[in-house]
Design a protein around this motif. Sequence first.
Motif, PDB file in Angstrom:
ATOM      1  N   THR A   1      31.097   4.542  31.316  1.00 47.14           N
ATOM      2  CA  THR A   1      30.958   3.458  32.284  1.00 47.14           C
ATOM      3  C   THR A   1      30.094   3.958  33.425  1.00 47.14           C
ATOM      4  O   THR A   1      30.311   5.062  33.922  1.00 47.14           O
ATOM      5  N   ILE A   2      29.136   3.159  33.813  1.00 44.80           N
ATOM      6  CA  ILE A   2      28.316   3.535  34.960  1.00 44.80           C
ATOM      7  C   ILE A   2      28.525   2.531  36.075  1.00 44.80           C
ATOM      8  O   ILE A   2      28.202   1.355  35.945  1.00 44.80           O
ATOM      9  N   LEU A   3      29.152   2.997  37.145  1.00 48.39           N
ATOM     10  CA  LEU A   3      29.374   2.134  38.308  1.00 48.39           C
ATOM     11  C   LEU A   3      28.181   2.323  39.232  1.00 48.39           C
ATOM     12  O   LEU A   3      27.983   3.394  39.791  1.00 48.39           O
TER      13      LEU A   3
ATOM     14  N   LEU B   1      18.224   1.034  37.753  1.00 49.40           N
ATOM     15  CA  LEU B   1      19.234   0.950  36.703  1.00 49.40           C
ATOM     16  C   LEU B   1      18.599   1.012  35.319  1.00 49.40           C
ATOM     17  O   LEU B   1      19.159   1.598  34.395  1.00 49.40           O
ATOM     18  N   GLN B   2      17.418   0.431  35.190  1.00 49.96           N
ATOM     19  CA  GLN B   2      16.732   0.509  33.899  1.00 49.96           C
ATOM     20  C   GLN B   2      16.368   1.952  33.579  1.00 49.96           C
ATOM     21  O   GLN B   2      16.486   2.400  32.438  1.00 49.96           O
ATOM     22  N   GLU B   3      15.917   2.655  34.593  1.00 51.21           N
ATOM     23  CA  GLU B   3      15.550   4.056  34.383  1.00 51.21           C
ATOM     24  C   GLU B   3      16.790   4.872  33.992  1.00 51.21           C
ATOM     25  O   GLU B   3      16.754   5.683  33.067  1.00 51.21           O
ATOM     26  N   ILE B   4      17.895   4.608  34.704  1.00 51.27           N
ATOM     27  CA  ILE B   4      19.138   5.334  34.410  1.00 51.27           C
ATOM     28  C   ILE B   4      19.623   5.014  32.997  1.00 51.27           C
ATOM     29  O   ILE B   4      20.053   5.894  32.249  1.00 51.27           O
TER      30      ILE B   4
ATOM     31  N   LEU C   1      20.282  10.130  42.895  1.00 53.31           N
ATOM     32  CA  LEU C   1      19.584  10.533  41.668  1.00 53.31           C
ATOM     33  C   LEU C   1      18.101  10.662  41.948  1.00 53.31           C
ATOM     34  O   LEU C   1      17.262  10.403  41.100  1.00 53.31           O
ATOM     35  N   THR C   2      17.780  11.016  43.202  1.00 56.92           N
ATOM     36  CA  THR C   2      16.392  11.189  43.611  1.00 56.92           C
ATOM     37  C   THR C   2      16.197  12.643  44.031  1.00 56.92           C
ATOM     38  O   THR C   2      17.072  13.203  44.702  1.00 56.92           O
ATOM     39  N   GLY C   3      15.089  13.252  43.664  1.00 58.10           N
ATOM     40  CA  GLY C   3      14.835  14.651  44.013  1.00 58.10           C
ATOM     41  C   GLY C   3      15.117  15.541  42.806  1.00 58.10           C
ATOM     42  O   GLY C   3      15.999  15.255  41.991  1.00 58.10           O
ATOM     43  N   LEU C   4      14.367  16.624  42.718  1.00 57.15           N
ATOM     44  CA  LEU C   4      14.437  17.498  41.541  1.00 57.15           C
ATOM     45  C   LEU C   4      15.859  17.967  41.238  1.00 57.15           C
ATOM     46  O   LEU C   4      16.362  17.830  40.124  1.00 57.15           O
ATOM     47  N   GLU C   5      16.521  18.514  42.255  1.00 54.61           N
ATOM     48  CA  GLU C   5      17.833  19.090  41.997  1.00 54.61           C
ATOM     49  C   GLU C   5      18.870  18.049  41.627  1.00 54.61           C
ATOM     50  O   GLU C   5      19.698  18.257  40.739  1.00 54.61           O
ATOM     51  N   ALA C   6      18.803  16.910  42.298  1.00 53.21           N
ATOM     52  CA  ALA C   6      19.763  15.847  42.005  1.00 53.21           C
ATOM     53  C   ALA C   6      19.608  15.371  40.568  1.00 53.21           C
ATOM     54  O   ALA C   6      20.603  15.169  39.857  1.00 53.21           O
ATOM     55  N   VAL C   7      18.356  15.218  40.119  1.00 55.95           N
ATOM     56  CA  VAL C   7      18.134  14.748  38.750  1.00 55.95           C
ATOM     57  C   VAL C   7      18.525  15.841  37.759  1.00 55.95           C
ATOM     58  O   VAL C   7      19.133  15.566  36.718  1.00 55.95           O
ATOM     59  N   ASP C   8      18.205  17.089  38.104  1.00 53.72           N
ATOM     60  CA  ASP C   8      18.613  18.217  37.255  1.00 53.72           C
ATOM     61  C   ASP C   8      20.125  18.184  37.006  1.00 53.72           C
ATOM     62  O   ASP C   8      20.585  18.296  35.877  1.00 53.72           O
ATOM     63  N   GLU C   9      20.869  18.047  38.086  1.00 54.69           N
ATOM     64  CA  GLU C   9      22.326  18.045  37.974  1.00 54.69           C
ATOM     65  C   GLU C   9      22.815  16.910  37.086  1.00 54.69           C
ATOM     66  O   GLU C   9      23.716  17.065  36.271  1.00 54.69           O
TER      67      GLU C   9
ATOM     68  N   VAL D   1      14.690   6.626  41.119  1.00 56.99           N
ATOM     69  CA  VAL D   1      15.616   7.589  40.512  1.00 56.99           C
ATOM     70  C   VAL D   1      14.993   8.282  39.299  1.00 56.99           C
ATOM     71  O   VAL D   1      14.011   7.811  38.741  1.00 56.99           O
ATOM     72  N   GLY D   2      15.588   9.375  38.919  1.00 59.43           N
ATOM     73  CA  GLY D   2      15.072  10.161  37.793  1.00 59.43           C
ATOM     74  C   GLY D   2      13.815  10.894  38.231  1.00 59.43           C
ATOM     75  O   GLY D   2      13.346  10.758  39.362  1.00 59.43           O
TER      76      GLY D   2
END
Lengths: 486, 439
Positions: free
Chosen positions: B169-171, B181-184, B263-271, B408-409
């Motif tokens: 589930t993605i809230l 959201l499409q990217e996610i 979900l923006t930025g290299l580290e956040a997306v990496d995680e 995001v991403g």
Amino acid sequence: MNTQKKVNELLNESGCEHNQQKKGEKKNKSCTQQAQPGAAQGGCAFDGAMIALVPITDAAHLVHGPIACAGNSWGSRGSLSSGPQLYKMGFTTDMTENDVIFGGEKKLYKAILEIHQRYNPTAVFVYATCVTALIGDDINAVCKAAAEKIGTPVVPVIAPGFIGSKNLGNRFGGEALLDYVVGTAEPEFTTPYDINLIGEYNIAGEMWGVLPLFEKLGIRVLSKITGDARYEEIRYAHRAKLNVMICSRALLNMARKMEEQYGIPYIEESFYGIDDINRCLRNVAAKLGESLRDSSASRDLQERTEKLIAEETAALDIALAPYRARLKGKRVVLYTGGVKSWSIISAAKDLGIEVVATSTRKSTEEDKAKIKRLLGTEGMMLEKGNAQELLRLVKDTNADMLIAGGRNQYTALKARIPFLDINQERHHPYAGYVGMLEMARELYEALYSPIWDQIRKPAPWDEEAGTLNNFMSADEMFSASIEEVF
Amino acid sequence: MAIVTVPEKSVAVNPLKQSQALGASLAFLGLKGMIPLFHGSQGCTAFAKVVLVRHFREAIPLATTAMTEVTTILGGEENVEQALLTLVEKAKPEIIGLCTTGLTETRGDDIERFLKDIRDRHRELDHIPVIFAPTPDFKGALQDGFATAVESIVKEIPQAGGIRSEQVTILAGSAFTPGDLQEIKEIVTAFGLEPIFVPDLGASLDGHLEDNYTPVTGSGTSVKQLRQVGCSAFTIALGESMRGAAKILDERFNIPYEVFGELTGLEAVDEFLQALSILSSNPVPEKYRRQRRQLQDAMLDTHFYFGAKRVSLALEPDLLWGTVRFLQSMGTQIHAAVTTTRSPLLEKLPIKSVTIGDLEDFEELAVGSDLLIGNSNVGAIAKRLSIPLYRLGLPIYDRLGNGLFTKVGYRGTMELLFGIGNLFLEAEEERVKHFFGDV
């Protein structure tokens, strides 16, 4: 506080033709009927009052209520100013739960003082909202006390949303001007050629296409009520010789009461379309002429007017020629309210466009007669409208485009129908001779955009689908009335 | 770390904040066959509708109970009843979202009892879920209303069932655009997971043409999918404001969750990708390994323009948090931050202070910065202060493509990087021209 008496009085505005047809079943209920839960979509009285008064550019407009009333709406009107920008600021008391419980009067009083201190406006308009009306804040008293304290007019506008429609709110806005503003100052001088414009809000700078015409005729617009107005000019509006109501009965109560109180006659005119603007200039000249004692001066004014009309029309004919050639015979469905129905039809006819159907919501019997005359025998008149009806109508009449207010824009576009926005959020002025040219250009561009072929064409791998024919077939469409208020 | 200040004043000038009901309706619009219904006077609905129509450039279904002075005094039950019946008859929705407003909350309408009584009287409503979100205007802001609606949805609709190991589930909170959201969705699906979005604005407000006219939302998460949320193996909450809803699912169905603040930025997306990889037991797809290298390259190209720049932001808490973190990851300094409502995030912000205030506060605080970030209403301030503006948040009236805008991403981060970087670049060129203009 406003009382039901005031609401009733404004709903039954005696100057309004909606109310002059009270013969049996002909009684027009369009003003008094109430919004239906689950169906209504228009604005509220508070919205209407704001629309009428916010164009006063050097005043601060303070909304006394919780955040939705101002937070969701400020800055979204297309009314333009040639000077002060204060009217574009969103002021609100942003009531919290505490204010609701303990009352918002103190906060309102302080808010007015703070606005005075930080922005020094010429006046402060204070708008009641549903919540502050419900908890019983005495806004009149607070405004009075604050006005005394700061030495600046503070005008209460008591039109909380739940008392009715946007139209009714417009009238309450007018009442606030009559009660607190008009007649409180004198102009430096007066001339026999002073008029007021009422109900023209200078959307997209529309009024600026018309003011030069009056100027060329030597007619002075004493007060603009309220497009691009300054507070001061409305104070001395009572010294005009004539009130010219533009394309709207919304502020009719103002025109009628100013006739009663100050003896200023009024006429109802429209700036849309060549015929209408011509008629408007002639009527203004004729009416002003009546009040001139000197008959040669009166004749002179008529002559100047005819000369101006001849010049403007000739120049416009040349400019419009290429558009007329391309627009001739195009079919449009028109979905607007009230007077605009016929005034836009007349503009369309000038361009050789055929109006195949129009709504007559909020139109009076007199409007309807005019519409009938202009539409001819084949034109359809739509008493009630909604998204579903509109789409079906466009299909049935084989129309080339829809002309309506912004709220229907996406109904049309999503159905791949060319669209022109004639409502208040638009960016293009259509009034006067210059506006006519602008409208022709917009119509041409909407109709002849190369996108239409592309977006109507199925994908090459999808040729058989013929999806567009299904478009209007869904019967399960929304039939609630979509209200467009002008 | 940040000190949260609330200026003492009686008047809000140029509000940044919007109402909770507007936020709740936005969340509801991510469900399929939905029509949100505002219990209030008709202006409450009209204002919210105009905001959403102008921001997304879409037809937005919203209905009102059209409360009048008299029905306010007598109580709004009849209006709610009539509105529900009218909507069910005319619009044939699959689900209805009911929000309150300042008006009906002040009056104190007991909506839960109303709904129970109305259902008792009208069996024809049996098959239609009505989600109730209490959203008084005099409390909170858009983000809170959005969160309240999502909490109401997950409290009411999901049903228990066997756990499906692929299903997550993605809230998705209010800080995320349909494009986000499409990217996610694409990322999560690439790991072999089957996401159910609550809500899914990516499906409903991404600005696509439908074949037929519909008076309700044409797409979004269906009621059937919502029911299956109880079978998810995991909950991914996007935005701190979604923590409450994730907790509810944990309590109701024992579904573990993790909150991703941004979900923006290299580290956040990496995680995020690392978490998805562990969750799915699948490696990170080649596509994203490639995108990661592109982003790194983009960061190299753009860092000259971001370093040591001072940026002022006026955004809702979740969006503020993500944007601040991203900017700092590029070496940018935060000059001022103004937000709308309380959030546990605010104190954790790695900046000196944050103001819960309006755009008047923002205009004072932003003096001397190199860039402003906020909604379209910040435009006038940007002009007055002669500082460029990058538009984020809602409403955005004066830019096209708000639905599909993606931040995001790796791909979205690049979009943001280039968008903001180009503004810095332009300003720099202007400045050079200014200095050497006379030569």
